[in-house]
Design a protein around this motif. Structure first.
Motif, PDB file in Angstrom:
ATOM      1  N   THR A  70      30.193  26.807  43.591  1.00  0.00           N
ATOM      2  CA  THR A  70      31.637  26.828  43.773  1.00  0.00           C
ATOM      3  C   THR A  70      32.310  25.780  42.904  1.00  0.00           C
ATOM      4  N   THR A  71      33.599  25.966  42.688  1.00  0.00           N
ATOM      5  CA  THR A  71      34.370  25.050  41.843  1.00  0.00           C
ATOM      6  C   THR A  71      35.519  24.449  42.641  1.00  0.00           C
ATOM      7  N   THR A  72      36.063  23.357  42.087  1.00  0.00           N
ATOM      8  CA  THR A  72      37.319  22.812  42.588  1.00  0.00           C
ATOM      9  C   THR A  72      38.283  22.811  41.415  1.00  0.00           C
ATOM     10  N   ALA A  73      39.589  22.907  41.724  1.00  0.00           N
ATOM     11  CA  ALA A  73      40.613  22.938  40.683  1.00  0.00           C
ATOM     12  C   ALA A  73      41.772  22.047  41.100  1.00  0.00           C
ATOM     13  N   ASP A  74      42.582  21.619  40.135  1.00  0.00           N
ATOM     14  CA  ASP A  74      43.774  20.836  40.453  1.00  0.00           C
ATOM     15  C   ASP A  74      44.913  21.786  40.823  1.00  0.00           C
ATOM     16  N   GLY A  75      46.089  21.245  41.092  1.00  0.00           N
ATOM     17  CA  GLY A  75      47.225  22.051  41.512  1.00  0.00           C
ATOM     18  C   GLY A  75      47.662  23.068  40.485  1.00  0.00           C
ATOM     19  N   ALA A  76      47.391  22.791  39.191  1.00  0.00           N
ATOM     20  CA  ALA A  76      47.772  23.715  38.120  1.00  0.00           C
ATOM     21  C   ALA A  76      46.703  24.768  37.872  1.00  0.00           C
ATOM     22  N   LEU A  80      38.045  21.404  37.849  1.00  0.00           N
ATOM     23  CA  LEU A  80      37.670  19.992  37.859  1.00  0.00           C
ATOM     24  C   LEU A  80      36.168  19.800  38.022  1.00  0.00           C
ATOM     25  N   THR A  81      35.574  20.455  39.025  1.00  0.00           N
ATOM     26  CA  THR A  81      34.151  20.240  39.300  1.00  0.00           C
ATOM     27  C   THR A  81      33.461  21.543  39.667  1.00  0.00           C
ATOM     28  N   TYR A  82      32.150  21.491  39.605  1.00  0.00           N
ATOM     29  CA  TYR A  82      31.277  22.601  39.977  1.00  0.00           C
ATOM     30  C   TYR A  82      30.187  22.014  40.857  1.00  0.00           C
ATOM     31  N   THR A  83      29.846  22.680  41.955  1.00  0.00           N
ATOM     32  CA  THR A  83      28.782  22.222  42.839  1.00  0.00           C
ATOM     33  C   THR A  83      27.548  23.101  42.640  1.00  0.00           C
ATOM     34  N   VAL A  84      26.428  22.454  42.302  1.00  0.00           N
ATOM     35  CA  VAL A  84      25.169  23.143  42.008  1.00  0.00           C
ATOM     36  C   VAL A  84      24.583  23.729  43.289  1.00  0.00           C
ATOM     37  N   VAL A  85      24.104  24.969  43.186  1.00  0.00           N
ATOM     38  CA  VAL A  85      23.395  25.624  44.286  1.00  0.00           C
ATOM     39  C   VAL A  85      21.979  25.972  43.819  1.00  0.00           C
ATOM     40  N   GLU A  86      21.134  26.387  44.762  1.00  0.00           N
ATOM     41  CA  GLU A  86      19.748  26.735  44.454  1.00  0.00           C
ATOM     42  C   GLU A  86      19.700  27.833  43.387  1.00  0.00           C
ATOM     43  N   GLY A  87      18.855  27.649  42.378  1.00  0.00           N
ATOM     44  CA  GLY A  87      18.679  28.633  41.313  1.00  0.00           C
ATOM     45  C   GLY A  87      19.555  28.395  40.097  1.00  0.00           C
ATOM     46  N   ASP A  88      20.456  27.411  40.168  1.00  0.00           N
ATOM     47  CA  ASP A  88      21.335  27.133  39.031  1.00  0.00           C
ATOM     48  C   ASP A  88      20.584  26.442  37.895  1.00  0.00           C
ATOM     49  N   ALA A  89      21.071  26.649  36.687  1.00  0.00           N
ATOM     50  CA  ALA A  89      20.545  25.985  35.495  1.00  0.00           C
ATOM     51  C   ALA A  89      21.729  25.432  34.711  1.00  0.00           C
ATOM     52  N   ILE A 123      27.370  17.413  41.821  1.00  0.00           N
ATOM     53  CA  ILE A 123      28.704  17.741  41.332  1.00  0.00           C
ATOM     54  C   ILE A 123      28.691  17.618  39.801  1.00  0.00           C
ATOM     55  N   ILE A 124      29.040  18.704  39.117  1.00  0.00           N
ATOM     56  CA  ILE A 124      29.114  18.735  37.652  1.00  0.00           C
ATOM     57  C   ILE A 124      30.590  18.679  37.265  1.00  0.00           C
ATOM     58  N   ASN A 125      30.907  17.768  36.378  1.00  0.00           N
ATOM     59  CA  ASN A 125      32.281  17.606  35.902  1.00  0.00           C
ATOM     60  C   ASN A 125      32.642  18.736  34.946  1.00  0.00           C
ATOM     61  N   LEU A 126      33.775  19.366  35.173  1.00  0.00           N
ATOM     62  CA  LEU A 126      34.277  20.419  34.279  1.00  0.00           C
ATOM     63  C   LEU A 126      35.566  20.001  33.566  1.00  0.00           C
ATOM     64  N   ASP A 127      36.065  18.820  33.911  1.00  0.00           N
ATOM     65  CA  ASP A 127      37.314  18.320  33.333  1.00  0.00           C
ATOM     66  C   ASP A 127      36.974  17.529  32.070  1.00  0.00           C
ATOM     67  N   TRP A 128      37.263  18.095  30.920  1.00  0.00           N
ATOM     68  CA  TRP A 128      36.877  17.468  29.659  1.00  0.00           C
ATOM     69  C   TRP A 128      37.650  16.180  29.373  1.00  0.00           C
ATOM     70  N   THR A 129      38.714  15.900  30.127  1.00  0.00           N
ATOM     71  CA  THR A 129      39.492  14.675  29.888  1.00  0.00           C
ATOM     72  C   THR A 129      38.869  13.467  30.587  1.00  0.00           C
ATOM     73  N   THR A 130      37.865  13.695  31.450  1.00  0.00           N
ATOM     74  CA  THR A 130      37.189  12.589  32.138  1.00  0.00           C
ATOM     75  C   THR A 130      35.690  12.773  32.033  1.00  0.00           C
ATOM     76  N   THR A 131      34.960  11.697  32.253  1.00  0.00           N
ATOM     77  CA  THR A 131      33.494  11.781  32.352  1.00  0.00           C
ATOM     78  C   THR A 131      33.093  11.185  33.684  1.00  0.00           C
ATOM     79  N   ARG A 132      32.053  11.741  34.275  1.00  0.00           N
ATOM     80  CA  ARG A 132      31.590  11.255  35.589  1.00  0.00           C
ATOM     81  C   ARG A 132      30.131  10.912  35.517  1.00  0.00           C
TER      82      ARG A 132
END
Length: 132
Positions: A70-76, A80-89, A123-132
């Motif tokens: 699943t992902t999270t997004a900002d108001g626009a 922002l982020t992606y949560t890894v589940v079993e079987g992901d690469a 949690i995988i960062n998808l927001d290219w303006t920040t690094t985590r």
């Protein structure tokens, strides 16, 4: 009949000295040799400037077998982020969001190796303006 054996030691040969090679003098050039162009060697050309990786918002291309989290997004609506589940690469996650793997690695310095070691609920960062 009695046989008597008298042991004898053959004389050791003495080595004869071998003559040392006579050094030959190195010729000294009297003038510069002419440079002959070689038509088979191309002219050297410097590399072109590297093309920067695309920088922009991640775009969800839809769930795939290697990226079902699943992902999270900002108001626009920017991801922002992606949560890894079993079987992901990691590679599949990058493809799902149309982000080059090298950029995903840059955006996620906490991911070890080349993305081979991700874990469930990471949690995988998808927001290219920040690094985590």
């Amino acid at each position: 009949m009695t046989v008597t054996i008298i042991p004898t030691v053959p004389p050791k040969p003495t080595p004869s000295p071998t003559p040392s090679p006579t050094p030959t003098p190195t010729p000294v050039p009297t003038e510069e040799p002419a440079l002959i162009p070689n038509p088979t060697v191309p002219d050297l050309v410097p590399n072109a400037e590297p093309v920067p990786l695309p920088q922009g918002p991640a775009a969800d291309q839809g769930s795939t077998p290697g990226a079902r989290g699943t992902t999270t997004a900002d108001g626009a609506g920017a991801l922002l982020t992606y949560t890894v589940v079993e079987g992901d690469a990691f590679f599949d996650i990058a493809q799902r969001f149309n982000v080059p793997v090298q950029l995903m690695l840059t955006m996620n310095p906490s991911v070890p190796g080349l993305g081979e070691n991700i874990y469930i609920k990471q949690i995988i960062n998808l927001d290219w303006t920040t690094t985590r």
